[in-house]
Design a protein around this motif. Structure first.
Motif, short mmCIF file in Angstrom:
data_model
loop_
_atom_site.label_atom_id
_atom_site.label_comp_id
_atom_site.label_asym_id
_atom_site.label_seq_id
_atom_site.Cartn_x
_atom_site.Cartn_y
_atom_site.Cartn_z
N LYS A 35 0.12 8.50 3.73
CA LYS A 35 1.18 7.70 2.80
C LYS A 35 0.75 6.56 2.20
CE LYS A 35 5.12 9.25 5.54
NZ LYS A 35 5.97 10.24 4.39
N ILE A 36 0.91 6.17 1.06
CA ILE A 36 0.62 5.12 0.28
C ILE A 36 1.50 4.17 0.05
CG2 ILE A 36 -1.34 6.24 -1.00
CD1 ILE A 36 0.58 6.32 -3.14
N ALA A 37 1.44 2.85 -0.32
CA ALA A 37 2.36 1.88 -0.14
C ALA A 37 3.82 2.05 -0.42
CB ALA A 37 1.78 0.61 -0.97
N THR A 41 3.35 10.41 -0.14
CA THR A 41 2.34 11.20 0.31
C THR A 41 1.17 11.78 -0.69
OG1 THR A 41 3.82 11.43 2.14
CG2 THR A 41 1.65 12.85 2.05
N TRP A 99 -3.54 5.39 -6.67
CA TRP A 99 -3.67 4.97 -5.08
C TRP A 99 -5.23 4.72 -4.75
CZ3 TRP A 99 -6.03 8.27 -1.20
CH2 TRP A 99 -6.21 9.35 -1.47
N THR A 102 -8.81 0.55 -6.57
CA THR A 102 -9.31 -0.97 -6.14
C THR A 102 -10.07 -1.62 -6.84
OG1 THR A 102 -10.68 -0.30 -4.37
CG2 THR A 102 -8.49 -0.04 -3.67
N THR A 151 -11.28 2.98 1.56
CA THR A 151 -10.21 2.85 0.64
C THR A 151 -9.16 3.57 1.38
OG1 THR A 151 -11.11 2.38 -1.54
CG2 THR A 151 -8.60 2.88 -1.42
N ILE A 152 -9.64 4.99 1.98
CA ILE A 152 -8.61 5.94 2.59
C ILE A 152 -8.36 5.30 3.79
CG2 ILE A 152 -8.62 8.03 3.46
CD1 ILE A 152 -10.22 8.89 0.94
N TYR A 155 -5.59 2.86 4.21
CA TYR A 155 -4.41 3.52 4.28
C TYR A 155 -3.80 3.93 5.65
CZ TYR A 155 -3.81 3.50 -0.85
OH TYR A 155 -3.52 3.09 -2.41
N ASN A 156 -4.91 4.41 6.36
CA ASN A 156 -4.66 4.87 7.66
C ASN A 156 -4.55 3.73 8.87
OD1 ASN A 156 -4.56 7.73 6.66
ND2 ASN A 156 -6.82 7.80 6.81
#
Length: 157
Positions: A35-37, A41, A99, A102, A151-152, A155-156
């Motif tokens: 799930k991103i900000a 999903t 997503w 960055t 980066t992933i 998110y986690n």
């Protein structure tokens, strides 16, 4: 002489296609979701060796696969193989999903593109120099892979 060069290029590309077809059937990717900000999903894939693939970033998938195949098979580097990376490497920044966008990832993409330009500019140099430039490109792409993993992970967490 031109016919021989063209024939060699066609054989090389055909060989790469057959090898890439064989490689993709050997690789099992596991689909992951995060799930991103914004609450959305998104999915990505990872294989048993930790290699990433993105449903929404085919350009990265192509560049990643091509560079891994060159590195793994220690292929003789010729100008046709180098030029074949052009579309995927040069469009990384234009096609990156928001997503994954960055500052660090974008900097790594710029580094990859700079190394690729150097490799492309010097593709007709002696094989030793070309091989070294290709290794440097692979190192920069490894940095990009690592930054994408980080980066992933962000998110986690």
């Amino acid at each position: 002489m031109k016919i021989i060069k063209k024939f060699t290029a066609v054989l090389t590309v055909t060989g790469l296609l057959f090898m890439s077809c064989n490689k993709t059937t050997d690789t099992e990717y596991k689909t992951m979701e995060i799930k991103i900000a914004d609450g959305q999903t998104v999915e990505y894939k990872v294989d048993s060796e930790g290699h990433l693939a993105f449903n929404d970033w085919d350009v990265f998938n192509d560049a990643n696969r091509e560079l891994m195949e060159i590195e793994e098979r220690d292929l003789a580097v010729n100008p046709e193989i180098i030029e074949g990376l052009n579309n995927s490497v040069n469009n990384l920044g234009n096609t990156i999903p928001s997503w994954l966008k960055t500052e660090e990832v974008l900097e790594d993409i710029e580094d990859v593109q700079e190394e690729y330009k150097k490799l492309l500019d010097e593709r007709n140099e002696p094989a030793k120099n070309v091989k070294q430039n290709l290794e440097e490109l692979n190192e920069k792409f490894d940095d990009l892979r690592e930054e994408l993993n980080e980066t992933i992970e962000d998110y986690n967490s």
